[in-house]
Design an enzyme around this catalytic site. Structure first.
Site, PDB file in Angstrom:
ATOM      1  N   ASP A   1      34.143  75.304  29.730  1.00  0.00           N
ATOM      2  CA  ASP A   1      35.348  75.658  30.486  1.00  0.00           C
ATOM      3  C   ASP A   1      35.030  75.912  31.960  1.00  0.00           C
ATOM      4  OD1 ASP A   1      36.482  75.607  28.010  1.00  0.00           O
ATOM      5  OD2 ASP A   1      37.112  77.697  27.971  1.00  0.00           O
TER       6      ASP A   1
ATOM      7  N   HIS B   1      30.476  78.105  29.735  1.00  0.00           N
ATOM      8  CA  HIS B   1      31.117  77.982  31.042  1.00  0.00           C
ATOM      9  C   HIS B   1      30.134  77.418  32.065  1.00  0.00           C
ATOM     10  CE1 HIS B   1      33.268  81.034  28.720  1.00  0.00           C
ATOM     11  NE2 HIS B   1      34.353  80.681  29.394  1.00  0.00           N
TER      12      HIS B   1
END
Length: 450
Positions: A54, A198
């Site tokens: 993400d 991430h």
């Protein structure tokens, strides 16, 4: 120090804010997370592990991440921000050309809980346009930031497939470094997980240098996975293998959710002054309020107009859960509900006599309305709009939660599961279910039903 009077004066405002947040974002998010409705968050078959990333793309960390994935010949899924995709189109092209799946993570990293439905849709529209302009492919997989949705996001399932996760290792924090992230990843290696990591440290609450530790931990993790012959698949491959089947919630989970739902309804009844009609037979709850809506033609020839007083009925969902559990089919449930309502109508008629205001009609919204006309109710379709859609979602969610077969029931004759407004004029009610003169005489000297 705040005075007691000031604090008490704030209570209605605080309750209103809490109620809005509960209905708008907290309840929908908990529902999809706990029940797994309309979202994809965990596998049900042992086919491998899904790596998802993400908050990118990032000019410093995404190229390093792609190099690591290429080193181990692993494909993954990237949920990117539309604004960053526009800023770094060459990274989006590289992600796509190396065989990874690209989904969207909003245009900027804002939570849907703090945005209007129109704002969320603009975020998605701009993000889709950004990806399409770069790689010529329309993204259909969507992960909302922080995994938080609002109630209107549930209407997005016709266009997007919402993807959450089953393993988060808080890799956006630098604390604990590489070893902490690696140990958490390895602890779940035996399970088939959707892992979220991430490749950017620029979002709110993240440490800028955190992706350094994530990349080192990922490298070590993938080396071990390679030795153990672990399979990694993209999210779209997972869905294809599973044929879109999802895990049904366990009995314990469902029992807990029903418990929470019924407790919440008690709070709701207290907030809006909804009381049982008969404390000894609490099949219905009610409140007197003004009707707001289009004119309804009642069976008695009267009209129910906006501003008329009505008794708003609320079925006791604890009783409904009991009836559903005891019923073998929706037809049997409808029959039992009809019998329960019919036996209660004289009590309702008696209740009307104790209300000092001039009440025009009895009013309620229900999705199980078979047999209502025989009881004297007029059925009217809900006007199309946001209220209709939210009501239909709420009632289907309630049925899914209370019914033993849950989501499978929603697929059976779903066209019949359409909420209707059920109304009967007080004039027609008293005419059809008039109690005896002796009972009314006794009731006039009795304590009114609360």
């Amino acid at each position: 120090m705040l005075s007691r009077k000031y604090v008490i004066g704030l209570q209605p405002l605080l309750w209103s804010i809490f109620l809005v947040l509960l209905l708008y974002t907290i309840l929908p998010t908990l529902t999809v997370r706990l029940l797994g409705l309309w979202v994809y968050k965990k596998k049900v078959a042992r086919d491998g592990i899904a790596l998802t990333f993400d908050d990118g793309p990032d000019p410093d960390f995404t190229p390093q991440l792609l190099d690591i994935l290429s080193k181990y010949q692993i494909i993954a899924t990237f949920f990117v921000l539309g604004s960053k995709a526009e800023k770094y189109p060459e990274l989006i092209q590289r992600i796509h050309h190396e065989g990874h799946l690209i989904g969207i993570h909003n245009y900027v990293h804002w939570t849907n809980a703090c945005m209007t439905p129109q704002k969320v849709r603009k975020q998605l529209k701009d993000s889709v346009a950004a990806i399409e302009n770069i790689i010529g492919v329309t993204p259909i997989y969507y992960r909302p930031p922080w995994g938080i949705i609002n109630v209107f996001d549930l209407f997005l399932v016709h266009r997007f497939r919402l993807v959450f996760w089953s393993l988060m290792v808080t890799d956006w924090r630098s604390h604990g470094g590489t070893e902490r992230i690696k140990s958490k990843l390895l602890a779940k290696l035996q399970s088939n997980q959707i892992i979220v990591l991430h490749d950017s440290g620029q979002t709110f609450g993240a440490n800028r240098d955190a992706p350094h530790y994530m990349l080192d931990a990922l490298d070590a993790f993938l080396e071990i996975c390679t030795l153990r012959r672990v399979t990694f698949l993209r999210i779209d491959t997972y869905l294809h293998l599973l044929q879109f089947k999802k895990r049904a919630p366990s009995r314990r989970t469902k029992k807990f959710l029903i418990f929470i739902w019924l407790k919440w309804e008690r709070v709701f009844h207290w907030l809006f002054n909804i009381r049982p009609i008969d404390v000894d037979n609490q099949i219905f709850y009610s409140r007197v309020r003004k009707y707001h809506g289009k004119t309804i033609q009642l069976g008695s020839g009267e009209e129910l107009n906006s501003g008329d007083l009505v008794i708003e009925l609320h079925f006791n969902n604890e009783k409904l859960h009991q009836l559903i559990t005891e019923s073998d089919s929706m037809f049997q449930l409808a029959v039992q509900m009809k019998q329960a309502v019919k036996s209660f109508m004289p009590t309702l008629t008696q209740h009307v006599h104790f209300i000092p205001e001039k009440v025009k009609a009895i009013y309620g919204i229900t999705m199980i309305h078979r047999g209502s006309k025989q009881l004297g109710f007029t059925l009217t379709e809900l006007p199309k709009g946001i209220f209709s859609r939210v009501t239909q979602f709420y009632l289907k969610l309630l049925l899914c939660l209370l019914h033993p077969n849950g989501r499978d029931r929603l697929k059976m004759k779903s066209e019949l599961l359409s909420p209707r407004i059920a109304t009967i004029s007080t004039q027609e009610l008293c005419k059809k279910y008039a109690v005896s003169v002796e009972l009314i005489a006794i009731s006039e000297h009795a304590v009114p039903i609360s």
